[in-house]
Scaffold this motif. Structure first.
Motif: not given
Lengths: 108, 115
Positions: A93-98, A36, A34, A91
């Motif tokens: 899972g459902n959580q993103f770590y920036f 962003y 992903h 990514n």
């Protein structure tokens, strides 16, 4: 989640293409990639994502290496409004770590 | 679509006071995330919900922080008591069916200053 390496900063001239690289050598086979971006004083904004094939949308293109250990976000014609911090996030899972991202400066 | 709505945009409070941040996700989204951003630590995931149920709160820094989602259209993040080191921008984000194959939509954030 896979670790990522991005340049701290990059510069581009206005109306020229920009290639923002990201290394994610520990990516797993099911991780989507992903991207962003965060404009000054705003929340992060979705740009694009992909799994294996290159992807295009109205904002950018995403080129994914064949071994998936790296990817490149391509802005075809940089504008002043593209000045932002760009985050690459592999990514599963459902959580993103920036991470810390790449700060892009666009020079008029 | 109004997007993810956060309130207030700015909050200045004194140390020791209770602070409540609010978030309205996009209608129909079933995941909601709270993040905190500081210069030192960047964007940190605090907690996320799926269908109003907290799934992972391992990022919540201390017991002073709590988050609730009483219904699908509203969530709060509460800090009690607040401390100067809680000063940050707090973002809420929502997503349909998780972030993996769908993007997150972030709100504009709440800038919290604790003096």
């Amino acid at each position: 989640d896979a670790k990522t390496t991005q340049p701290n900063s990059m510069e581009s001239n206005e109306e020229e293409p920009v290639h923002l690289p990201c290394n994610h050598s520990t990516i797993s086979g099911t991780d989507y990639i992903h991207w962003y971006r965060q404009l000054p004083s705003q929340g992060p904004e979705y740009v694009i994502h992909g799994l294996t094939s290159n992807v295009n949308n109205r904002m950018a293109s995403l080129a994914i290496a064949e071994d998936r250990k790296s990817s490149t976000l391509i802005l075809h014609r940089a504008t002043l409004r593209d000045a932002a911090v760009y985050y690459c996030i592999p990514n599963t899972g459902n959580q993103f770590y920036f991470g810390t991202g790449t700060s892009l400066t666009v020079i008029p | 679509d109004a997007g993810v709505i956060q309130s207030p945009r700015h909050e200045v409070t004194e140390m020791g006071q209770e602070v409540t941040l609010r978030c309205k996700p996009i209608s129909g989204h079933d995941y909601l995330f709270w993040y905190r951003q500081t210069m030192m630590r960047g964007l940190e995931l605090l907690i996320y919900f799926n269908n109003n149920v907290p799934i992972d709160d391992s990022g919540m820094p201390e017991d002073r922080f709590s988050a609730k989602m009483p219904n699908a259209s509203f969530s709060t993040l509460k800090i009690q008591p607040s401390e100067p080191r809680d000063s940050a921008v707090y973002f809420c984000a929502s997503s349909l069916a998780g972030g993996r194959t769908n993007g997150y939509t972030f709100g504009s954030g709440t800038r919290l200053t604790v003096v």
